[in-house]
Design a protein around this motif. Structure first.
Motif, mmCIF file in Angstrom:
data_model
loop_
_atom_site.group_PDB
_atom_site.id
_atom_site.type_symbol
_atom_site.label_atom_id
_atom_site.label_comp_id
_atom_site.label_asym_id
_atom_site.label_seq_id
_atom_site.Cartn_x
_atom_site.Cartn_y
_atom_site.Cartn_z
ATOM 1 N N ARG A 122 -6.671 -11.454 6.156
ATOM 2 C CA ARG A 122 -5.430 -10.761 5.823
ATOM 3 C C ARG A 122 -5.332 -9.416 6.527
ATOM 4 N NH1 ARG A 122 -3.045 -9.933 -0.231
ATOM 5 N NH2 ARG A 122 -3.489 -12.165 -0.278
ATOM 6 N N GLU A 123 -6.454 -8.754 6.706
ATOM 7 C CA GLU A 123 -6.433 -7.410 7.275
ATOM 8 C C GLU A 123 -6.444 -7.398 8.798
ATOM 9 O OE1 GLU A 123 -9.716 -5.358 5.604
ATOM 10 O OE2 GLU A 123 -9.014 -5.539 3.524
ATOM 11 N N HIS A 124 -7.043 -8.432 9.418
ATOM 12 C CA HIS A 124 -7.289 -8.338 10.857
ATOM 13 C C HIS A 124 -6.650 -9.444 11.695
ATOM 14 C CE1 HIS A 124 -10.183 -5.114 10.127
ATOM 15 N NE2 HIS A 124 -10.730 -5.863 9.184
ATOM 16 N N HIS A 125 -6.335 -10.578 11.101
ATOM 17 C CA HIS A 125 -5.731 -11.638 11.909
ATOM 18 C C HIS A 125 -4.302 -11.234 12.267
ATOM 19 C CE1 HIS A 125 -3.809 -15.550 12.811
ATOM 20 N NE2 HIS A 125 -4.999 -15.841 13.304
ATOM 21 N N PRO A 126 -3.915 -11.329 13.543
ATOM 22 C CA PRO A 126 -2.576 -10.863 13.945
ATOM 23 C C PRO A 126 -1.444 -11.543 13.181
ATOM 24 C CG PRO A 126 -3.956 -11.261 15.868
ATOM 25 C CD PRO A 126 -4.715 -11.781 14.695
ATOM 26 N N GLY A 127 -1.527 -12.856 13.018
ATOM 27 C CA GLY A 127 -0.468 -13.557 12.302
ATOM 28 C C GLY A 127 -0.398 -13.154 10.845
ATOM 29 N N ALA A 128 -1.560 -13.044 10.196
ATOM 30 C CA ALA A 128 -1.586 -12.652 8.787
ATOM 31 C C ALA A 128 -1.098 -11.221 8.616
ATOM 32 C CB ALA A 128 -3.001 -12.805 8.236
ATOM 33 N N SER A 129 -1.496 -10.342 9.524
ATOM 34 C CA SER A 129 -1.039 -8.951 9.436
ATOM 35 C C SER A 129 0.472 -8.869 9.564
ATOM 36 C CB SER A 129 -1.710 -8.116 10.530
ATOM 37 O OG SER A 129 -3.115 -8.125 10.379
ATOM 38 N N SER A 130 1.045 -9.722 10.411
ATOM 39 C CA SER A 130 2.493 -9.736 10.570
ATOM 40 C C SER A 130 3.182 -10.229 9.302
ATOM 41 C CB SER A 130 2.875 -10.622 11.762
ATOM 42 O OG SER A 130 4.274 -10.671 11.922
ATOM 43 N N VAL A 131 2.583 -11.221 8.645
ATOM 44 C CA VAL A 131 3.153 -11.724 7.390
ATOM 45 C C VAL A 131 3.228 -10.615 6.354
ATOM 46 C CG1 VAL A 131 2.685 -13.230 5.412
ATOM 47 C CG2 VAL A 131 2.501 -14.132 7.726
ATOM 48 N N TRP A 132 2.192 -9.787 6.288
ATOM 49 C CA TRP A 132 2.117 -8.755 5.251
ATOM 50 C C TRP A 132 2.666 -7.414 5.707
ATOM 51 C CZ3 TRP A 132 1.794 -10.327 0.610
ATOM 52 C CH2 TRP A 132 1.122 -11.515 0.320
ATOM 53 N N SER A 133 3.290 -7.383 6.881
ATOM 54 C CA SER A 133 3.884 -6.142 7.343
ATOM 55 C C SER A 133 5.001 -5.720 6.392
ATOM 56 C CB SER A 133 4.452 -6.335 8.756
ATOM 57 O OG SER A 133 5.122 -5.176 9.194
ATOM 58 N N GLY A 134 4.923 -4.499 5.867
ATOM 59 C CA GLY A 134 5.927 -4.006 4.937
ATOM 60 C C GLY A 134 5.630 -4.305 3.489
ATOM 61 N N SER A 163 6.643 -2.297 -0.019
ATOM 62 C CA SER A 163 6.131 -0.932 -0.054
ATOM 63 C C SER A 163 7.254 0.078 -0.216
ATOM 64 C CB SER A 163 5.339 -0.636 1.223
ATOM 65 O OG SER A 163 6.155 -0.854 2.362
ATOM 66 N N SER A 164 8.498 -0.352 0.009
ATOM 67 C CA SER A 164 9.640 0.518 -0.230
ATOM 68 C C SER A 164 10.836 -0.359 -0.557
ATOM 69 C CB SER A 164 9.938 1.382 1.000
ATOM 70 O OG SER A 164 10.368 0.571 2.077
ATOM 71 N N PRO A 165 11.838 0.159 -1.284
ATOM 72 C CA PRO A 165 12.984 -0.671 -1.655
ATOM 73 C C PRO A 165 13.711 -1.243 -0.452
ATOM 74 C CG PRO A 165 12.957 1.370 -2.925
ATOM 75 C CD PRO A 165 11.912 1.504 -1.861
ATOM 76 N N GLU A 166 13.676 -0.537 0.678
ATOM 77 C CA GLU A 166 14.394 -1.039 1.851
ATOM 78 C C GLU A 166 13.736 -2.276 2.435
ATOM 79 O OE1 GLU A 166 15.337 2.932 0.888
ATOM 80 O OE2 GLU A 166 13.408 2.085 1.481
ATOM 81 N N GLU A 167 12.446 -2.475 2.134
ATOM 82 C CA GLU A 167 11.712 -3.590 2.717
ATOM 83 C C GLU A 167 11.703 -4.748 1.745
ATOM 84 O OE1 GLU A 167 8.131 -1.522 3.304
ATOM 85 O OE2 GLU A 167 8.593 -0.935 5.347
ATOM 86 N N ALA A 168 12.870 -5.190 1.344
ATOM 87 C CA ALA A 168 12.972 -6.259 0.353
ATOM 88 C C ALA A 168 12.831 -7.627 0.960
ATOM 89 C CB ALA A 168 14.311 -6.172 -0.379
ATOM 90 N N ALA A 169 12.875 -7.720 2.284
ATOM 91 C CA ALA A 169 12.720 -9.023 2.926
ATOM 92 C C ALA A 169 11.306 -9.151 3.428
ATOM 93 C CB ALA A 169 13.699 -9.159 4.097
ATOM 94 N N PRO A 170 10.671 -10.310 3.230
ATOM 95 C CA PRO A 170 9.286 -10.471 3.645
ATOM 96 C C PRO A 170 9.160 -10.500 5.147
ATOM 97 C CG PRO A 170 10.171 -12.569 2.950
ATOM 98 C CD PRO A 170 11.230 -11.536 2.661
ATOM 99 N N GLY A 171 8.023 -10.015 5.644
ATOM 100 C CA GLY A 171 7.750 -10.099 7.064
ATOM 101 C C GLY A 171 7.453 -11.518 7.463
#
Length: 282
Positions: free
Chosen positions: A243-255, A266-274
């Motif tokens: 989750r922390e280091h794989h590029p694809g997984a990091s992109s999924v959890w971006s925001g 992490s913020s109200p503006e980021e209501a859509a998943p990465g």
């Protein structure tokens, strides 16, 4: 008292009514008449009521599962609610591995929700048909790398428990373009048979000098663990590494960030998943 309608020429005299006497068998009670059938009927009724009660209790006890399944699959709900529902499902012991597997493959769900559900798969997910599971991981088209990697994990755990793992799909995965998938496949091959010395040496070499030496070191530690507890602890750390280091997984959890028992924007503006860059068509 005189008969109000005495017999006449046109009214023949009616015979007197006979005295009806019950036969001995007709004087018995219902229990005596029907014997064991009486108890059988009562037992059947009790069984029917018990089965209905058991069914109602089963539905009631799974109410949280049905609620979270509904929220997860409702596209009108906020993405954060759907991801939290997926997190609860991934931790609920009443949800089967087959259900988690099917949910993780649904392309209409937010990627973080699919990630959480796929991450909850264990070695048990492979037990029904290990060969079909391994072939699906190796050859299914359109899977993003992070999803293929998370589905490879149960095979890695199962190999340490002595599960019969199909070798050819693992060798295909060991040649995958993604270096993280190659590492996990190499570990699974080495763990599935002590005769696979080449894979063991490859893992040792990658732990010294490879694209991801820290991950290779964790997998090598799992391979050389003396007991199940040590092996699974190392594999759990390797799972967190993804989750922390794989590029694809990091992109999924971006925001998104961890919050308590689940995940939230992490913020109200980021209501859509990465969504990961390799998730096109997934």
């Amino acid at each position: 008292m005189a008969d109000p309608s005495p017999p006449g020429p046109n009214r023949p005299e009616l015979p007197s009514l006979p005295i009806v006497s019950l036969e001995p068998w007709e004087q018995r009670s219902r229990l005596e008449r029907y014997g064991g059938f009486h108890y059988l009927a009562i037992g059947g009724l009790v069984l029917l009521v018990g089965m209905i009660g058991w069914f109602v209790w089963g539905v009631w006890s799974l109410r949280e599962v049905w609620r979270d399944v509904y929220v997860l699959h409702d596209p009108s709900r906020p993405a954060a609610d759907r991801i939290l529902a997926a997190d609860r499902l991934s931790r609920n012991p009443d949800v089967t591995q087959r259900q988690l597997y099917d949910i993780s493959l649904r392309r209409d769900l937010p990627d973080p929700a699919r990630y959480l559900v796929a991450e909850a798969l264990t070695a048990e997910a492979t037990k029904d048909d290990p060969r079909a599971f391994a072939l699906a991981v190796a050859r299914s088209e359109g899977w993003p790398d992070w999803l293929r990697l998370l589905h490879l994990r149960p095979l890695a755990y199962a190999s340490g428990e002595g599960g019969a793992i199909e070798q050819e799909p693992l060798r295909e995965l060991a040649r995958h373009p993604d270096p993280v998938i190659r590492l996990w496949a190499t570990y699974t091959l080495a763990q599935s048979s002590r005769s696979h010395r080449a894979e063991r040496e490859t893992l040792r070499a990658l732990a010294q000098d490879g694209p991801h030496p820290d991950l290779a070191a964790l997998l090598l530690r799992a391979l050389e663990a003396e007991d199940d507890r040590g092996r699974n602890a190392a594999l759990d750390e390797a799972t967190s590494w993804i989750r922390e280091h794989h590029p694809g997984a990091s992109s999924v959890w971006s925001g998104w960030e961890q919050a308590g028992s689940g995940n939230r924007p992490s913020s109200p503006e980021e209501a859509a998943p990465g969504t990961s860059s390799d998730a096109e068509g997934a």
